[in-house]
Motif scaffolding. Structure first.
Motif, PDB file in Angstrom:
ATOM      1  N   PRO A  50      53.018  40.256  48.268  1.00 14.40           N
ATOM      2  CA  PRO A  50      54.269  40.113  47.520  1.00 14.40           C
ATOM      3  C   PRO A  50      55.446  39.699  48.392  1.00 14.40           C
ATOM      4  CG  PRO A  50      53.154  42.190  47.021  1.00 14.40           C
ATOM      5  CD  PRO A  50      52.474  41.601  48.200  1.00 14.40           C
ATOM      6  N   VAL A  51      56.401  39.032  47.791  1.00 18.54           N
ATOM      7  CA  VAL A  51      57.611  38.623  48.490  1.00 18.54           C
ATOM      8  C   VAL A  51      58.390  39.859  48.930  1.00 18.54           C
ATOM      9  CG1 VAL A  51      59.814  37.441  48.229  1.00 18.54           C
ATOM     10  CG2 VAL A  51      57.750  36.458  47.251  1.00 18.54           C
ATOM     11  N   ARG A  52      58.843  39.894  50.170  1.00 17.44           N
ATOM     12  CA  ARG A  52      59.582  41.023  50.709  1.00 17.44           C
ATOM     13  C   ARG A  52      61.076  40.733  50.623  1.00 17.44           C
ATOM     14  NH1 ARG A  52      56.540  43.187  55.018  1.00 17.44           N
ATOM     15  NH2 ARG A  52      58.354  44.415  55.596  1.00 17.44           N
ATOM     16  N   LEU A  53      61.832  41.574  49.949  1.00 16.97           N
ATOM     17  CA  LEU A  53      63.239  41.311  49.686  1.00 16.97           C
ATOM     18  C   LEU A  53      64.066  41.243  50.948  1.00 16.97           C
ATOM     19  CD1 LEU A  53      63.811  43.601  46.605  1.00 16.97           C
ATOM     20  CD2 LEU A  53      63.443  41.149  46.649  1.00 16.97           C
ATOM     21  N   SER A  54      63.745  42.084  51.939  1.00 18.03           N
ATOM     22  CA  SER A  54      64.591  42.125  53.125  1.00 18.03           C
ATOM     23  C   SER A  54      64.569  40.799  53.869  1.00 18.03           C
ATOM     24  CB  SER A  54      64.151  43.260  54.062  1.00 18.03           C
ATOM     25  OG  SER A  54      62.814  43.080  54.470  1.00 18.03           O
ATOM     26  N   MET A 109      69.161  35.005  44.434  1.00 15.31           N
ATOM     27  CA  MET A 109      67.792  34.535  44.560  1.00 15.31           C
ATOM     28  C   MET A 109      66.830  35.707  44.589  1.00 15.31           C
ATOM     29  SD  MET A 109      67.954  31.380  47.215  1.00 15.31           S
ATOM     30  CE  MET A 109      66.221  31.091  46.903  1.00 15.31           C
ATOM     31  N   ALA A 110      67.226  36.793  45.283  1.00 15.69           N
ATOM     32  CA  ALA A 110      66.341  37.948  45.407  1.00 15.69           C
ATOM     33  C   ALA A 110      65.991  38.529  44.051  1.00 15.69           C
ATOM     34  CB  ALA A 110      66.997  39.015  46.286  1.00 15.69           C
ATOM     35  N   LYS A 111      66.965  38.567  43.144  1.00 12.76           N
ATOM     36  CA  LYS A 111      66.716  39.214  41.855  1.00 12.76           C
ATOM     37  C   LYS A 111      65.817  38.377  40.950  1.00 12.76           C
ATOM     38  CE  LYS A 111      70.874  37.454  39.521  1.00 12.76           C
ATOM     39  NZ  LYS A 111      72.168  37.846  38.936  1.00 12.76           N
ATOM     40  N   ASP A 112      65.561  37.119  41.332  1.00 11.46           N
ATOM     41  CA  ASP A 112      64.724  36.269  40.504  1.00 11.46           C
ATOM     42  C   ASP A 112      63.230  36.445  40.778  1.00 11.46           C
ATOM     43  OD1 ASP A 112      66.568  35.063  38.881  1.00 11.46           O
ATOM     44  OD2 ASP A 112      67.018  33.473  40.311  1.00 11.46           O
ATOM     45  N   PHE A 113      62.886  37.300  41.725  1.00  9.61           N
ATOM     46  CA  PHE A 113      61.481  37.471  42.049  1.00  9.61           C
ATOM     47  C   PHE A 113      60.874  38.599  41.231  1.00  9.61           C
ATOM     48  CE2 PHE A 113      63.078  35.219  45.696  1.00  9.61           C
ATOM     49  CZ  PHE A 113      62.068  34.303  45.936  1.00  9.61           C
ATOM     50  N   MET A 150      69.236  45.196  53.896  1.00 11.39           N
ATOM     51  CA  MET A 150      68.948  45.891  52.651  1.00 11.39           C
ATOM     52  C   MET A 150      70.187  46.602  52.118  1.00 11.39           C
ATOM     53  SD  MET A 150      65.945  45.124  51.737  1.00 11.39           S
ATOM     54  CE  MET A 150      65.559  46.310  50.454  1.00 11.39           C
ATOM     55  N   GLY A 151      71.069  47.040  53.018  1.00 14.07           N
ATOM     56  CA  GLY A 151      72.332  47.611  52.575  1.00 14.07           C
ATOM     57  C   GLY A 151      73.142  46.615  51.769  1.00 14.07           C
ATOM     58  N   HIS A 152      73.157  45.344  52.219  1.00 12.67           N
ATOM     59  CA  HIS A 152      73.836  44.285  51.457  1.00 12.67           C
ATOM     60  C   HIS A 152      73.237  44.165  50.054  1.00 12.67           C
ATOM     61  CE1 HIS A 152      76.419  42.786  54.584  1.00 12.67           C
ATOM     62  NE2 HIS A 152      75.419  42.508  55.393  1.00 12.67           N
ATOM     63  N   LEU A 153      71.917  44.186  49.974  1.00 14.59           N
ATOM     64  CA  LEU A 153      71.263  44.016  48.681  1.00 14.59           C
ATOM     65  C   LEU A 153      71.537  45.197  47.753  1.00 14.59           C
ATOM     66  CD1 LEU A 153      67.833  42.538  49.815  1.00 14.59           C
ATOM     67  CD2 LEU A 153      69.738  41.325  48.767  1.00 14.59           C
ATOM     68  N   PHE A 154      71.571  46.409  48.301  1.00 14.80           N
ATOM     69  CA  PHE A 154      71.892  47.578  47.471  1.00 14.80           C
ATOM     70  C   PHE A 154      73.306  47.472  46.901  1.00 14.80           C
ATOM     71  CE2 PHE A 154      68.562  50.004  49.961  1.00 14.80           C
ATOM     72  CZ  PHE A 154      67.712  50.160  48.883  1.00 14.80           C
ATOM     73  N   ARG A 155      74.247  47.031  47.720  1.00 19.70           N
ATOM     74  CA  ARG A 155      75.637  46.945  47.255  1.00 19.70           C
ATOM     75  C   ARG A 155      75.835  45.830  46.241  1.00 19.70           C
ATOM     76  NH1 ARG A 155      76.250  47.696  52.685  1.00 19.70           N
ATOM     77  NH2 ARG A 155      76.811  45.528  53.061  1.00 19.70           N
ATOM     78  N   SER A 156      74.970  44.829  46.302  1.00 18.19           N
ATOM     79  CA  SER A 156      75.160  43.675  45.420  1.00 18.19           C
ATOM     80  C   SER A 156      74.882  44.012  43.960  1.00 18.19           C
ATOM     81  CB  SER A 156      74.230  42.540  45.859  1.00 18.19           C
ATOM     82  OG  SER A 156      72.886  42.857  45.529  1.00 18.19           O
ATOM     83  N   GLY A 157      74.087  45.043  43.714  1.00 18.17           N
ATOM     84  CA  GLY A 157      73.711  45.379  42.351  1.00 18.17           C
ATOM     85  C   GLY A 157      72.673  44.461  41.760  1.00 18.17           C
ATOM     86  N   SER A 158      72.056  43.620  42.598  1.00 17.01           N
ATOM     87  CA  SER A 158      71.099  42.641  42.077  1.00 17.01           C
ATOM     88  C   SER A 158      69.668  43.147  42.051  1.00 17.01           C
ATOM     89  CB  SER A 158      71.151  41.370  42.931  1.00 17.01           C
ATOM     90  OG  SER A 158      70.749  41.670  44.255  1.00 17.01           O
ATOM     91  N   LEU A 159      69.395  44.270  42.703  1.00 20.60           N
ATOM     92  CA  LEU A 159      68.038  44.781  42.742  1.00 20.60           C
ATOM     93  C   LEU A 159      67.714  45.545  41.460  1.00 20.60           C
ATOM     94  CD1 LEU A 159      67.825  46.074  46.417  1.00 20.60           C
ATOM     95  CD2 LEU A 159      67.312  43.803  45.512  1.00 20.60           C
TER      96      LEU A 159
END
Length: 714
Positions: free
Chosen positions: A198-202, A242-246, A437-446
């Protein structure tokens, strides 16, 4: 038959049988076909030799590995993992350790000094031995994993290499690309394969990742910070969009299994030991090997020449683990049971608040004996690696204006317990992934399950540069996190490690005990046993003690319950901050006291009350806790965290465990441990925690780490 010297003789596994690869203590290797049994009551994919009696599930499987216990007439009591290539490597490390113990005992023994033989014998009595690897046809099934992108691009294939630099051209990517909707060719470097599926978000938050994806209507290149389209700079929001599209699809079984075959060869010392084709896995054996066949039993037993088993199995397992990793196979891996009738880990004793008094004294005394054993088993020429590392550090200072973790050698990295490249590397280090991953958590996209929302939000706050502990925690240490204070201090760590003297810089042979924490040792009233070994290596004693010391804190956050649930160490306050549960507060106080007594014993008895040795041990402890925080977050991600899941898998415990490791890392870093153990203040330089000058706005200035350069001893 094979023992008549026939070249290319072939024996196929009878129906319903698998292949068992065993190695005995005298160095003879055995290969045989045995009846297969499916242990679906334990796990749907677990396959076992039918000769294993009363298989039961055991606790302590770490990050999701299934552990089974049982008894076998031929191999005795065994502990079995249903493990990946990494687990297979670790299992064969037991055979490597046994061989090295034998050679060291022979080479270092002196008739008038029995200490080496006694040390070797004592270590053998404390560690498990290799028993067998069992491979059934079902283990060899072929699984296809597909990543999809939602929207007007129905499906894409991703090509990736982490080593391409940010100036890589589109043409470079095109050479490694293939047509959309086609399956990746064998040997192609693809994101799904590089990440075991699977694609790894980090990786989407890694600023040095280069990706090309091809859709039905457009082609985009993403690299560096990053290039979006053809040269447009993308912001963090572009990355997370882009991350949230996976979305992850369930694995598709392409092939249910393969056949198993033995083939003889007179050129066994030069040929491949493993051959994989579409339908069959073939193990190549010596045409002159001994064969033991019972006419009433259809299985064939082949044995290597006496003493030749280890060398053959080392080549065989080197090739087998490569194929296992390539194909994502899991095998049945068996080692001898240790620890007495009802073994209990030291971490479970700690979790019950009972690691104190005589029990703690036994733990420390026994671990001190293990240290003395390893010192006895280390060759004199292996002890002094510090001069080479000092010379390398001098060259780095002289020739590199802005040195990076990637600039240091493997020798220098091993001198600090492999703590630098694993954690600090600017491209693939765990600390960079934590920040990303901290950036991704703050983005609200996960995509979060409801139970993951709170820890995910708090991690987004805590992993931001300049974050303060009181923003997340209602009690405990305040100010900047240990992550902010230590996450760029790799060169200062190396300088501190090489600037000490005597026992602080002398290397020891590790006997494979590279992860010897409380969770990986059994303890009773008289002795300890150690398990979960890796490849034996050489390492300075302070670095060797890292996993042992950090486990006094880390294991409390990893506790599972007997009913298969887990323990959350935090409670949520009325103002949405975290506080420790009452039980955890008491346990953590006990853990701090046990850690203090252990640290004091090491510093006084092993390192001659050197305060700088104490400081270095604390550095290692804090850095490993931060590293394990990244590990927990990585497990959450690999198991499907952050993206849509096709089935409900509770993963929130890995986010809470990440928060726990970040909390205790800062707690350990904030204490004056030299004062706690009655030792003088560090003479090398003031503690990093105390010395760093942090801007009042709370944003850390990483350039201040350069002020900690020191003069090496002459």
């Amino acid at each position: 038959m094979f023992n008549d010297g026939t070249e290319n003789a072939v024996v196929d596994a009878p129906c319903g049988q698998g292949l068992l690869l065993a190695l005995d203590q005298w160095g003879s290797g055995g290969i045989q076909f045995v009846e297969n049994a499916q242990a679906s009551h334990i796990h749907p994919n677990v396959q076992l030799p039918r000769s294993l009696r009363s298989p039961v599930t055991l606790s302590g499987g770490g990050s999701g590995v299934t552990i089974v216990g049982g008894s076998d007439e031929q191999f005795g009591d065994v502990v079995i993992k249903h493990g990946s290539s990494k687990d297979t490597v670790e299992l064969f490390a037991l055979a490597t350790v046994a061989e090295e113990l034998r050679l060291r005992e022979e080479n270092l023994s002196v008739d008038s000094d029995p200490s080496v033989r006694l040390a070797a014998a004592d270590m053998r009595s404390r560690i498990p031995t290799f028993r067998y690897v069992y491979i059934s046809p079902r283990h060899l099934r072929e699984v296809s994993r597909v990543a999809q992108r939602r929207g007007n691009i129905s499906r894409f294939q991703t090509t990736c290499t982490s080593r391409l630099n940010t100036n890589a051209t589109l043409a470079t990517f095109e050479k490694r690309n293939w047509k959309a909707n086609s399956a990746p060719r064998r040997g192609t470097t693809v994101l799904q394969k590089a990440l075991s599926g699977p694609v790894r978000l980090s990786f989407l938050a890694d600023l040095n990742l280069n990706v090309l994806f091809r859709g039905s209507t457009k082609t985009k290149a993403l690299s560096g910070t990053a290039l979006f389209g053809f040269g447009t700079t993308a912001s963090e929001s572009d990355l997370v969009d882009m991350a949230k599209d996976f979305v992850r699809e369930p694995p598709q079984v392409v092939r249910e299994g393969r056949g198993l075959r033995l083939r003889s060869s007179k050129e066994i010392t030069h040929s491949e030991c493993i051959e994989v084709c579409d339908d069959v896995l073939t193990v190549v054996v010596d045409a002159d090997a001994e064969i033991d066949r019972n006419r009433d039993d259809p299985r064939h037993v082949f044995k290597t020449r006496p003493g030749a088993g280890f060398d053959y199995f080392r080549r065989l397992f080197g090739q087998l683990t490569h194929e296992q990793e390539e194909n994502m196979w899991k095998f049945t891996l068996a080692q001898a049971k240790i620890g007495g009738v009802s073994p209990v880990t030291a971490s479970s004793i700690l979790a019950k608040g009972k690691l104190l008094g005589d029990t703690l004294g036994t733990l420390i005394d026994e671990f001190m004996l293990v240290i003395r054993n390893l010192q006895c088993l280390t060759r004199p020429e292996e002890m002094q690696a510090v001069d080479d590392v000092r010379q390398e550090l001098s060259i780095i200072r002289k020739d590199l204006k802005y040195p990076e973790p990637s600039d240091i050698s493997k020798l220098a990295d091993s001198f600090v317990g492999f703590a630098i490249k694993k954690n600090f590397d600017h491209h693939s280090g765990r600390f960079r992934k934590l920040r990303g991953m901290g950036h991704l958590f703050r983005s609200g996209s996960l995509v979060h399950a409801e139970a993951e929302a709170t820890p995910a939000r708090l991690l987004g706050v805590l992993l931001k540069s300049g974050a303060r502990m009181e923003q997340v925690f209602a009690e405990g240490p305040t100010g900047l996190t240990a992550f902010d204070r230590y996450s760029s201090a790799w060169l200062d760590l190396l300088e501190l490690a090489v600037s000490l003297h005597d026992s602080c810089t002398a290397c020891i042979w590790t006997c494979g005990l590279i992860d010897s924490g409380l969770h990986n040792l059994f303890l009773d009233s008289e002795r300890i046993w150690l398990f979960d070994l890796g490849e034996p290596s050489l390492m300075p004693l302070p670095a060797f003690l890292t996993k042992f010391l950090m486990s006094f804190f880390h294991t409390l956050g990893m506790q599972d319950t007997e009913n298969g649930s887990w323990v959350n160490r935090f409670a949520l306050t009325a103002d949405d901050k975290l506080c420790l549960t009452s039980e955890t507060s008491a346990l953590l106080e006990n853990a701090c006291e046990a850690f203090r007594q252990t640290l004091q014993r090491f510093v006084v008895d092993v390192f001659g009350s050197d305060p700088d040795a104490c400081e270095l041990l604390i550095w290692y402890t804090v850095l490993q806790l931060l590293s394990d925080a990244a590990f927990c977050l990585n497990v959450w991600e690999v198991k499907g965290g952050g993206i849509e899941r096709t089935r409900d898998v509770p993963l929130q415990k890995w986010l809470w465990r990440t928060l726990w490791d970040l909390y205790v890392a800062t707690l350990v870093a904030s204490k004056n441990w030299c004062k706690e153990i009655g030792c003088a203040s560090p003479t090398f330089f003031t503690s990093l925690w105390q010395r760093l000058s942090v801007p009042s706005a709370g944003v850390i200035d990483c350039s201040c780490f350069s002020s900690l350069r020191v003069k090496l001893p002459q």
